[in-house]
Scaffold this motif. Structure first.
Motif, mmCIF file in Angstrom:
data_model
loop_
_atom_site.group_PDB
_atom_site.id
_atom_site.type_symbol
_atom_site.label_atom_id
_atom_site.label_comp_id
_atom_site.label_asym_id
_atom_site.label_seq_id
_atom_site.Cartn_x
_atom_site.Cartn_y
_atom_site.Cartn_z
ATOM 1 N N LEU A 52 31.699 54.207 30.919
ATOM 2 C CA LEU A 52 32.898 54.148 30.683
ATOM 3 C C LEU A 52 33.538 52.545 30.720
ATOM 4 O O LEU A 52 34.371 51.970 30.044
ATOM 5 C CB LEU A 52 33.957 54.673 31.721
ATOM 6 C CG LEU A 52 35.545 54.921 31.744
ATOM 7 C CD1 LEU A 52 35.888 55.452 30.311
ATOM 8 C CD2 LEU A 52 36.026 55.514 32.720
ATOM 9 N N MET A 53 32.828 51.846 31.862
ATOM 10 C CA MET A 53 33.301 50.414 31.993
ATOM 11 C C MET A 53 32.797 49.592 30.955
ATOM 12 O O MET A 53 33.415 48.847 30.414
ATOM 13 C CB MET A 53 32.501 50.007 33.372
ATOM 14 C CG MET A 53 33.149 50.687 34.462
ATOM 15 S SD MET A 53 34.904 50.097 34.761
ATOM 16 C CE MET A 53 35.919 51.850 34.803
ATOM 17 N N LEU A 60 39.740 46.298 27.882
ATOM 18 C CA LEU A 60 40.671 47.002 29.101
ATOM 19 C C LEU A 60 40.247 46.626 30.584
ATOM 20 O O LEU A 60 41.160 46.600 31.441
ATOM 21 C CB LEU A 60 40.908 48.377 28.791
ATOM 22 C CG LEU A 60 41.556 48.850 27.382
ATOM 23 C CD1 LEU A 60 41.394 50.447 27.316
ATOM 24 C CD2 LEU A 60 42.715 48.605 27.341
ATOM 25 N N VAL A 61 38.761 46.227 30.709
ATOM 26 C CA VAL A 61 38.509 45.876 32.063
ATOM 27 C C VAL A 61 37.763 44.651 31.929
ATOM 28 O O VAL A 61 37.064 44.653 30.756
ATOM 29 C CB VAL A 61 37.885 47.039 32.923
ATOM 30 C CG1 VAL A 61 38.809 48.248 32.911
ATOM 31 C CG2 VAL A 61 36.580 47.465 31.903
ATOM 32 N N ARG A 62 37.628 44.258 32.836
ATOM 33 C CA ARG A 62 36.596 42.965 33.034
ATOM 34 C C ARG A 62 36.585 41.882 32.074
ATOM 35 O O ARG A 62 35.259 41.296 31.828
ATOM 36 C CB ARG A 62 35.179 43.448 33.344
ATOM 37 C CG ARG A 62 34.999 44.160 34.676
ATOM 38 C CD ARG A 62 33.739 44.818 34.800
ATOM 39 N NE ARG A 62 33.788 45.764 35.957
ATOM 40 C CZ ARG A 62 33.045 45.415 37.156
ATOM 41 N NH1 ARG A 62 32.394 44.504 37.354
ATOM 42 N NH2 ARG A 62 33.202 46.222 38.200
ATOM 43 N N GLU A 106 42.242 47.158 38.735
ATOM 44 C CA GLU A 106 41.632 47.716 37.423
ATOM 45 C C GLU A 106 41.401 49.150 37.327
ATOM 46 O O GLU A 106 41.519 49.764 36.266
ATOM 47 C CB GLU A 106 40.530 46.688 37.068
ATOM 48 C CG GLU A 106 39.899 46.906 35.873
ATOM 49 C CD GLU A 106 38.777 45.828 35.929
ATOM 50 O OE1 GLU A 106 39.084 44.683 35.331
ATOM 51 O OE2 GLU A 106 37.672 46.064 36.020
ATOM 52 N N LEU A 161 35.154 50.037 28.112
ATOM 53 C CA LEU A 161 36.126 49.529 28.212
ATOM 54 C C LEU A 161 36.447 48.346 28.190
ATOM 55 O O LEU A 161 37.335 47.576 27.927
ATOM 56 C CB LEU A 161 37.027 50.130 29.737
ATOM 57 C CG LEU A 161 37.300 51.635 29.687
ATOM 58 C CD1 LEU A 161 38.019 51.709 31.059
ATOM 59 C CD2 LEU A 161 38.365 52.154 28.675
ATOM 60 N N GLU A 191 37.341 38.991 32.249
ATOM 61 C CA GLU A 191 36.917 37.673 32.466
ATOM 62 C C GLU A 191 35.410 37.452 32.549
ATOM 63 O O GLU A 191 34.890 36.434 32.915
ATOM 64 C CB GLU A 191 37.569 37.155 33.751
ATOM 65 C CG GLU A 191 37.029 37.839 34.982
ATOM 66 C CD GLU A 191 37.003 39.176 35.423
ATOM 67 O OE1 GLU A 191 37.706 39.900 34.665
ATOM 68 O OE2 GLU A 191 36.345 39.475 36.592
ATOM 69 N N ARG A 235 34.089 39.124 42.249
ATOM 70 C CA ARG A 235 35.309 39.610 41.814
ATOM 71 C C ARG A 235 36.122 39.899 42.957
ATOM 72 O O ARG A 235 35.596 40.532 43.994
ATOM 73 C CB ARG A 235 35.295 40.791 40.836
ATOM 74 C CG ARG A 235 34.358 40.436 39.490
ATOM 75 C CD ARG A 235 34.683 41.811 38.798
ATOM 76 N NE ARG A 235 35.700 41.856 37.771
ATOM 77 C CZ ARG A 235 36.129 42.713 37.478
ATOM 78 N NH1 ARG A 235 36.149 44.092 37.873
ATOM 79 N NH2 ARG A 235 37.004 42.541 36.467
#
Lengths: 197, 174
Positions: B43-44, B52-54, A67, B47, B56, A59
């Motif tokens: 959290l990741m 909300l994140v990642r 982000e 989310l 892709e 990434r």
């Protein structure tokens, strides 16, 4: 007005009074402080690991930081507000406390490190953001960031063990036990002063 | 239990930790650094489910990126936590927050594993074109709430009587 006058006024303020006398305010504010620190530290660690080329190499740096940094900033504001609330309770004691002063310096150093990064390496992210790791300047900033934020946590915990408490001692208290803890607090204060002072 | 705590607190190892002034703040600091790693990893993952994140990345990728950090940081937390218990067993064992926290950690670890296993294969391997079910999103938020509660209870150990009043096992002894 001089700084110590301001600190005294903060301690005497209704907020300071409330933080000292409300039974539940301190544990709740401290818990939110720990939670906010966890988010600040954890999200910064992910961005630093990307700069160092340790994780998320597929990434781009721009995506990783874009982000996460809003979360970092929001949590930092929460940590600052809750930290200030804790400060109001015993402002003059914190003001004189060496680990507290060092913690504020460390936070300032983290800000300076970030500013230097954005002024130099961070200005040309387009050139390297898809590379495995950042250029040397970015990697140094990332290493410094991890070290500084870890020391912020360490100094923060240190404050709790050196600040000394000004609550009144209830009557039926086991004084032998207290004496041990007061001595260890004093010892620690001495050790901290000898090391940093 | 209190007898055991008194015995433990008098053992040479416990006394060594107590009398080295730097030990407890240092151990607590390592504990807090690990809280940062575990909580932000959870959290990741949450989310990602909330998109909300990642987005892709597939859920599998995000899980593989963060789960090893959760488990290894939890091992360090268990070790530093154990040292803190050995150093101050009476304080911990007379704290209701401590026992509720221990119970919630078991629930939290189990919930995190179950959360991962509850996803259908399609949820694990697709990214942009896939939206998680409302149930998965509620689960993600609940899992976050659980870990937040654990963090709060950890801090509350120091304020057991203030937080729990007469429910605190230390009520009356302090």
């Amino acid at each position: 007005m001089d700084l110590i006058g301001l600190v005294q006024q903060i301690e005497a303020s209704p907020i300071g009074e409330w933080m000292r006398t409300s039974v539940k305010a301190m544990p709740v504010v401290e818990s939110v402080h720990v939670l906010a620190i966890a988010v600040v530290f954890g999200t910064i660690l992910i961005v630093d690991a990307r700069l160092l080329g340790l994780l998320d190499k597929r990434r781009s740096y721009g995506v990783v930081s874009g982000e996460l940094l809003p979360w970092t900033w929001a949590a930092f504001v929460v940590a600052a507000v809750t930290g200030f609330l804790m400060f109001t309770a015993n402002a003059t004691t914190y003001y004189d406390n060496t680990p507290f002063r060092l913690k504020m310096l460390a936070i300032a150093a983290a800000g300076l490190n970030m500013a230097v990064f954005h002024l130099f390496t961070g200005r040309h992210t387009a050139e390297w953001e898809f590379a495995q790791s950042a250029p040397r300047g970015g990697r140094i900033a990332a290493g410094l960031s991890i070290a500084i934020w870890t020391s912020v946590i360490l100094l923060g915990r240190w404050i709790g063990f050196t600040k000394g408490y000004d609550f009144e001692i209830p009557e039926d208290v086991d004084f032998d036990f207290l004496e041990i803890s007061f001595n260890s607090i004093r010892e620690l204060g001495g050790a901290a002063a000898a090391r940093f002072g | 239990m209190l007898q055991f705590a008194e015995w433990l607190q008098a053992t040479p190892f416990s006394v060594a930790i107590q009398s080295a002034g730097w030990a407890i703040p240092l151990i607590q600091s390592v504990h807090i650094v690990m809280i940062g790693i575990v909580f932000v990893s959870v959290l990741m993952i949450s989310l990602r489910v909330l998109e909300l994140v990642r987005v892709e990345q597939t859920f599998s990728d995000v899980w593989r990126r963060f789960a090893p950090w959760i488990w290894s940081a939890l091992v360090v937390m268990a070790a530093t936590g154990l040292l803190l218990v050995i150093a101050e067993p009476i304080r911990e064992f007379t704290s209701l927050s401590f026992w509720v926290k221990m119970a919630l950690i078991v629930v939290g670890v189990a919930a995190t594993v179950v959360f991962r296993r509850s996803f259908a294969p399609a949820a694990l391997t697709r990214h942009h074109d896939f939206e998680f079910s409302a149930g998965a999103k509620v689960g993600a938020v609940a899992m976050l709430g659980l870990w937040i509660a654990i963090i709060f209870l950890g801090r509350a150990i120091a304020y057991d009587v203030e937080v729990w009043g007469s429910l605190s096992l230390a009520a009356g002894t302090r």
